[in-house]
Design a protein around this motif. Structure first.
Motif, PDB file in Angstrom:
ATOM      1  N   ASP A 151       0.817  -1.224   0.000  1.00  0.00           N
ATOM      2  CA  ASP A 151       0.000   0.000   0.000  1.00  0.00           C
ATOM      3  C   ASP A 151       0.848   1.270   0.000  1.00  0.00           C
ATOM      4  O   ASP A 151       0.308   2.374  -0.047  1.00  0.00           O
ATOM      5  CB  ASP A 151      -0.992  -0.004   1.174  1.00  0.00           C
ATOM      6  CG  ASP A 151      -0.332  -0.153   2.536  1.00  0.00           C
ATOM      7  OD1 ASP A 151       0.580  -0.993   2.667  1.00  0.00           O
ATOM      8  OD2 ASP A 151      -0.740   0.561   3.472  1.00  0.00           O
ATOM      9  N   HIS A 152       2.162   1.120   0.025  1.00  0.00           N
ATOM     10  CA  HIS A 152       3.051   2.287   0.009  1.00  0.00           C
ATOM     11  C   HIS A 152       3.914   2.356  -1.250  1.00  0.00           C
ATOM     12  O   HIS A 152       4.478   3.410  -1.542  1.00  0.00           O
ATOM     13  CB  HIS A 152       3.946   2.282   1.259  1.00  0.00           C
ATOM     14  CG  HIS A 152       3.157   2.376   2.523  1.00  0.00           C
ATOM     15  ND1 HIS A 152       3.121   3.508   3.303  1.00  0.00           N
ATOM     16  CD2 HIS A 152       2.318   1.475   3.127  1.00  0.00           C
ATOM     17  CE1 HIS A 152       2.300   3.306   4.334  1.00  0.00           C
ATOM     18  NE2 HIS A 152       1.802   2.079   4.244  1.00  0.00           N
ATOM     19  N   ASP A 254       3.871   4.179   8.792  1.00  0.00           N
ATOM     20  CA  ASP A 254       3.091   3.196   9.549  1.00  0.00           C
ATOM     21  C   ASP A 254       3.703   2.938  10.932  1.00  0.00           C
ATOM     22  O   ASP A 254       3.532   1.859  11.501  1.00  0.00           O
ATOM     23  CB  ASP A 254       2.973   1.888   8.772  1.00  0.00           C
ATOM     24  CG  ASP A 254       1.953   1.995   7.634  1.00  0.00           C
ATOM     25  OD1 ASP A 254       1.454   3.107   7.376  1.00  0.00           O
ATOM     26  OD2 ASP A 254       1.670   0.966   6.998  1.00  0.00           O
ATOM     27  N   HIS A 301      -2.151   6.142   7.778  1.00  0.00           N
ATOM     28  CA  HIS A 301      -3.506   5.611   7.963  1.00  0.00           C
ATOM     29  C   HIS A 301      -4.327   6.356   9.017  1.00  0.00           C
ATOM     30  O   HIS A 301      -5.438   5.934   9.325  1.00  0.00           O
ATOM     31  CB  HIS A 301      -3.431   4.112   8.269  1.00  0.00           C
ATOM     32  CG  HIS A 301      -2.656   3.337   7.240  1.00  0.00           C
ATOM     33  ND1 HIS A 301      -3.010   3.310   5.908  1.00  0.00           N
ATOM     34  CD2 HIS A 301      -1.517   2.592   7.336  1.00  0.00           C
ATOM     35  CE1 HIS A 301      -2.134   2.573   5.239  1.00  0.00           C
ATOM     36  NE2 HIS A 301      -1.215   2.127   6.081  1.00  0.00           N
TER      37      HIS A 301
HETATM   38 ZN    ZN Z   1       0.424   0.980   5.344  1.00  0.00          ZN
END
Ligand code: ZN
Length: 322
Positions: A151-152, A254, A301
């Motif tokens: 997701d990055h 994160d 997030h």
């Molecule tokens: Zn993430």
């Protein structure tokens, strides 16, 4: 007014001029309300850290149903209770996907690249958000990576072709992270469910190595930008510290997941932390540093636009969105 609010100059939306936070207080009710609006819509939030212009750009959101394994050391009931206490909908887990633009030294950089639309259907709008910010992919001179989770990094390439979306971007990242994910033996160490993702990493990172600057330890990597090891979430996970004059801002990636869960409960270990104990130690260390510096922190997030003030709250921490 606390020092950090005087230090960080923020503006909301793309058309309004920048204004100092000790100016119109009317900003705060709107900004507070916006914190719970994770959205799939292209969105940007401009602000300045001293002379450095930054823009939070939205890649979308990732919603998931509750599961007992989402937090290793907290129950679904505890999770729902914390979401509610933090003003979020307890019905499900909702993670924002916030990428950051940093303009420094006459160049434009991205911190992380979002999901590329390949992780969940509700994320992948980064390029639309960049368009809204008036930035083309060709104008991105460099990419700073917090870590290699999908997701990055998937936002750097076109679909499954590995063609580069940001053709002029050099990349800066932790040497530990690069070496861990590109080692040939990693398939023995990682569970089957991660293998196709790791094969993907192996298909492009070695090819792109001449475009990657690998950094060990805490170091200045750009004018006003330092990389800070914040290991645990992944083996080489890193945060970025942005400073100009007396202003300071931390992009923590994160280091923590959703603010309502992991700011008041830094001892909770989210499913995605590869080494929960090490990640917790990094989280506490970085939170303490943010508090000591009176800085604003951004985690990928945290609820859009994913930035806020962290303060000490007994043995724990509290969060106020900005
Ligand atoms: Zn993430």
């Amino acid at each position: 007014m606390p020092l950090d609010r005087r230090r960080l100059v923020l503006s909301a939306g793309i058309t309004s001029a920048a204004f100092a936070l000790d100016g119109p207080l009317a900003l705060f009710p709107a900004a507070q309300a916006a914190q719970f609006n994770n959205t799939t819509e292209p969105s940007v939030r401009r602000f300045k850290v001293g002379e450095i212009e930054c823009i939070a750009v939205n890649d979308g959101l990732w919603e998931r149903e509750h599961a007992e394994d989402f937090i290793a050391n907290a129950s679904v009931a505890d999770t729902k209770k914390a979401l509610e206490a933090g003003g979020m909908d307890p019905a499900r887990i909702s993670m924002a996907m916030t990428v950051m633009i940093v303009k420094t030294g006459g160049k434009t950089y991205l911190i992380d690249t979002g999901t590329g639309g390949e992780v969940v259907k509700t994320a992948g709008t980064l390029l639309n958000s960049l368009k809204l910010a008036g930035i083309t992919p060709e104008q991105i001179d460099g990419i700073l990576l917090t870590h290699f989770h999908a997701d990055h990094i998937y936002g750097m390439m076109v679909g499954k072709t590995d063609e580069r979306i940001f053709p002029n971007a050099q990349m800066i990242m932790s040497e530990t992270e690069f070496n861990y994910w590109t080692q040939p033996d990693i398939f023995k160490e990682q569970p089957e469910r991660r293998h196709s993702y790791i094969r993907r990493i192996h298909s492009f990172f070695p090819k792109w190595k001449n475009m990657c600057t690998l950094v060990a330890g805490e170091k200045d990597v750009l004018p006003g930008v330092r990389i800070i090891p914040a290991f645990g979430h992944s083996p080489g996970h890193s945060a970025f510290h942005i400073s100009s004059g007396k202003d300071q801002f931390f992009y923590l990636g994160d280091t923590a997941n959703i603010q309502a869960l992991f700011v008041p409960n830094p001892q909770w270990h989210v499913f995605y932390d590869q080494d929960g104990a090490v990640a917790e130690a990094s989280r506490r260390k970085l939170f303490d540093r943010v508090v000591a510096e009176g800085a604003i922190a951004c985690c990928t997030h945290f609820a859009w636009p994913s930035m806020g003030k962290i303060s000490k709250d007994g043995k724990s921490y509290a969060y106020t969105a900005v």
